[in-house]
Write an enzyme that holds these catalytic residues in place. Sequence first.
Site, short mmCIF file in Angstrom:
data_model
loop_
_atom_site.label_atom_id
_atom_site.label_comp_id
_atom_site.label_asym_id
_atom_site.label_seq_id
_atom_site.Cartn_x
_atom_site.Cartn_y
_atom_site.Cartn_z
N LYS A 179 -34.06 18.47 31.87
CA LYS A 179 -32.87 19.14 32.40
C LYS A 179 -32.37 18.51 33.69
CE LYS A 179 -34.34 23.34 32.85
NZ LYS A 179 -35.75 23.06 32.47
N LYS A 184 -29.27 25.07 41.97
CA LYS A 184 -30.57 25.44 41.40
C LYS A 184 -30.81 26.88 41.77
CE LYS A 184 -34.53 24.47 39.32
NZ LYS A 184 -34.63 23.97 37.93
N THR A 199 -39.13 26.49 41.42
CA THR A 199 -40.53 26.90 41.51
C THR A 199 -41.43 25.67 41.47
OG1 THR A 199 -40.74 27.18 39.11
CG2 THR A 199 -40.04 29.10 40.38
N ASP A 206 -35.73 19.78 42.48
CA ASP A 206 -34.84 19.20 41.46
C ASP A 206 -33.52 18.71 42.04
OD1 ASP A 206 -36.76 19.72 39.56
OD2 ASP A 206 -35.86 21.60 38.90
N GLY A 231 -30.98 25.75 35.16
CA GLY A 231 -31.87 26.88 35.00
C GLY A 231 -33.33 26.50 35.17
N GLY A 233 -37.76 7.65 30.78
CA GLY A 233 -37.88 6.72 31.89
C GLY A 233 -36.63 6.60 32.73
#
Length: 234
Positions: free
Chosen positions: A22, A44, A48, A57, A117, A214
């Site tokens: 994601k 975001k 977590t 992220d 998410g 990758g």
Amino acid sequence: MSDPLSLPSVVLVTGTGTEVGKTITTAALVAVIRARGTEPCVVKVAQTGVAADEDGDLQTVCRLAGEVPTAEFVRLPDPLAPDTAARRAGVSIPPIALHARRIGELAEDHPIVLVEGSGGLLVRLDERGGTLADLGTALRYKGVSAGVLLVASAGLGTLNSAALTAEALKARGLPLIGVIIGDWPADPGLAEQCNVEDLPRVTGSRLLGRIPMGAGALPTRDFVASAPSWLDFA
């Protein structure tokens, strides 16, 4: 506001599960949207499994696609569903309604908001059991144009999860924009090759691209240059 890709104002990026790509897909979306002249914002809702001083992220998105406006609403240390991680940490997390209000405000200032998410569509994001699906419903109730983009795994077992996600979205009246395979192998096997044809059939939505395995290790310049070849929004 609208984006030239004909995407809704808010795109909720969900997955068929965890570790399906994601975040890398979100970064690729940023690169493609920018290449077509629009500056997105990335949200975001709940990060977590990351300590306060560690990159999450959103930092990965910026490392791959370049700096972009971001907003992180909740950060919790345990690598669990947000409601479980919050319970273990002994903290209260905001309800979906508050998330929807904040995202709606961001959508007023940015032509497109990408919301990543946590895990799949029905992972609980607050203490009341609110999910990303509920967030989409809340946004649409507020008059915000919102849709869901599903990131699917390439291999065996993905069809069931993708079909269940599509069914849950249809039951809630939430549009599925399309499906992106987030972990396309360099040497795809029989299951992966068949899933290219079968994912659109079981979800009733277009396959919008394949992110190669990758891709998250590429330098920014190479990632940004390659992203348009991975995604197809024509």
